[in-house]
Design a protein around this motif. Structure first.
Motif, PDB file in Angstrom:
ATOM      1  N   LEU A  38       0.853  -1.188   0.000  1.00 12.71           N
ATOM      2  CA  LEU A  38       0.000   0.000   0.000  1.00 12.71           C
ATOM      3  C   LEU A  38       0.888   1.237   0.000  1.00 12.71           C
ATOM      4  CD1 LEU A  38      -2.671  -0.895   2.736  1.00 12.71           C
ATOM      5  CD2 LEU A  38      -2.987  -0.971   0.257  1.00 12.71           C
ATOM      6  N   ARG A  96      -3.633   4.862  -0.227  1.00 12.45           N
ATOM      7  CA  ARG A  96      -4.487   3.681  -0.099  1.00 12.45           C
ATOM      8  C   ARG A  96      -4.538   3.170   1.344  1.00 12.45           C
ATOM      9  NH1 ARG A  96      -2.439  -0.436  -4.201  1.00 12.45           N
ATOM     10  NH2 ARG A  96      -0.502   0.734  -4.008  1.00 12.45           N
ATOM     11  N   ALA A 104      -7.191   4.940   2.828  1.00 17.19           N
ATOM     12  CA  ALA A 104      -8.478   4.405   2.385  1.00 17.19           C
ATOM     13  C   ALA A 104      -8.941   3.264   3.284  1.00 17.19           C
ATOM     14  CB  ALA A 104      -8.370   3.922   0.939  1.00 17.19           C
ATOM     15  N   ASN A 147      -9.265   5.574 -10.538  1.00 20.92           N
ATOM     16  CA  ASN A 147      -9.257   5.030  -9.180  1.00 20.92           C
ATOM     17  C   ASN A 147     -10.611   4.431  -8.820  1.00 20.92           C
ATOM     18  OD1 ASN A 147      -7.835   4.482  -6.864  1.00 20.92           O
ATOM     19  ND2 ASN A 147      -7.308   6.603  -6.446  1.00 20.92           N
ATOM     20  N   SER A 193     -11.293   0.493  -8.041  1.00 19.69           N
ATOM     21  CA  SER A 193     -11.861   0.155  -6.732  1.00 19.69           C
ATOM     22  C   SER A 193     -13.170  -0.614  -6.888  1.00 19.69           C
ATOM     23  CB  SER A 193     -12.106   1.427  -5.909  1.00 19.69           C
ATOM     24  OG  SER A 193     -10.906   2.099  -5.643  1.00 19.69           O
TER      25      SER A 193
END
Length: 388
Positions: A47, A51, A54, A81, A85
């Motif tokens: 990551l 992220r 996130a 993105n 996702s």
């Protein structure tokens, strides 16, 4: 050790690479079992800071200001993105698992045993921009189209399919296919990141390190971890070539000069060319907004802005059309709440005001570029004919 775990020694350190599938039922358990057994000094996870945030803030999309996204020129990044996702979320839903559970396990285990948590991936914006800068205009169009269409692919994926992704030979085949279609994407998304991940893993603190990674990176990291790299270069965004910047200004100035020359020869021909330039640029950009089901005001703004912004490399018609769309159709709270669900269908894409605005920006810009190409060719053709 589990067959999905590879142990290597680098610079006197014991490094355990755990190859995971991000939507697998068993990957989380693989991570927990390995960490419990090894008791590492550092746990590396695939990551970056963005992220990682996130994971800590799943409702991060609700904090986005769409107007700021447009002003900061991040519409393409946000759309990409969202698509990625949503695609991963859709597969996870089919598999009845929560995406990224193996990363969450790595984070939780680091807290439990007091290990260093090291974020080893490259900033996702840097990766996207490196891919974008290395493609031509038409390659970008093809890539964007493929990316958008991928979210509407409803092909069934079984548990066996997901688990088979952990086998290196299957990955090699998959990467070869990606390389044939988009070699630059494969280079930046896989091979460059292998180098970044390898560099950061072997430089993590401590003598025992566990790294939680997508299985696709394991073969590359095993090879790259013994090499040295210029990490600053790998984590930088390639600057536009000076020649590209110069050409970006030369072409508009040349078009203006040719139109002025036509005025000096024949004012009627000059005005005719101005009208053609406006019609080609304005009409096509407006058509792009229309195809995005933009508001009539956004269509008008695109028509007016495109002929002007096409002569200025620092501006884009889509920005103005998008801002008009955002002003008229302000996103509501439910648009943010339903964002990842809505991007899984064409209807949802158009229904959600956030993705709707992103489409307006992107379509206006793409069609404006097409209008510039056709209008510019028309100017050059008439300029040459006037001297024959």
């Amino acid at each position: 050790m589990n067959q999905n775990i590879t142990k290597i020694e680098v610079n006197g350190k014991e490094i355990y690479l755990i190859g995971t599938a991000h939507v697998s039922h068993t990957s989380r358990q693989d991570v927990k079992d390995c960490i419990d057994e090894v008791k590492p000094d550092s746990i590396c996870i695939e990551l970056d800071e963005e992220r990682f945030e996130a994971f800590n803030n799943p409702k991060r999309w609700e904090n986005n200001d769409i107007i700021e996204v447009i002003k900061d020129k991040k519409t393409g990044y946000m759309l990409a993105n969202l698509i990625l996702s949503a695609y991963q979320r859709r597969i996870a839903k089919k598999m009845d698992v929560q995406a990224g559970q193996e990363m969450i396990q790595g984070i939780e285990s680091a807290k439990e045993i007091g290990a260093n948590l090291v974020l080893v991936d490259r900033n996702i914006q840097t990766t996207f921009k490196r891919i974008y800068r290395k493609h031509s205009f038409f390659q970008k169009l093809k890539l964007i189209s493929s990316l958008v269409m991928s979210i509407f692919d409803d092909e069934d994926i079984s548990s066996d399919d997901i688990e088979s992704l952990k086998q290196s030979d299957a990955l090699d085949v998959a990467l070869k296919e990606v390389s044939k279609e988009y070699p630059v994407v494969s280079e930046v998304l896989i091979h460059e990141r292998d180098q970044v991940l390898a560099y950061k893993i072997k430089n993590a603190p401590g003598n025992k390190i566990v790294a939680v990674l997508g299985a696709a990176h394991i073969p590359g990291i095993k090879e790259e971890i013994y090499k040295t790299y210029d990490i600053k270069e790998l984590e930088s965004i390639p600057a536009k070539k000076p020649s590209a910047k110069i050409i970006g200004w030369i072409i508009p100035l040349a078009i203006i000069a040719m139109i002025l020359s036509l005025f000096s020869i024949n004012s009627t021909l000059g005005w005719e060319q101005v009208i053609n330039w406006i019609l080609w640029n304005g009409s096509l950009s407006a058509l792009g907004v229309l195809l995005a089901w933009g508001h009539p005001l956004a269509i008008i703004v695109a028509f007016i802005a495109a002929p002007i912004t096409s002569l200025n490399p620092l501006l884009a018609a889509g920005w103005f059309a998008g801002l008009a769309e955002a002003f008229i159709r302000k996103p509501k709270v439910k648009d943010f709440e339903n964002l990842l669900d809505d991007v899984n269908s064409i209807k949802g894409f158009y229904k959600n005001r956030i993705t709707h605005i992103l489409l307006v920006v992107i379509f206006a810009n793409l069609f404006s570029t097409l209008g510039t190409m056709i209008g510019g060719f028309d100017v050059i053709k008439n300029f040459i004919q006037s001297f024959l």
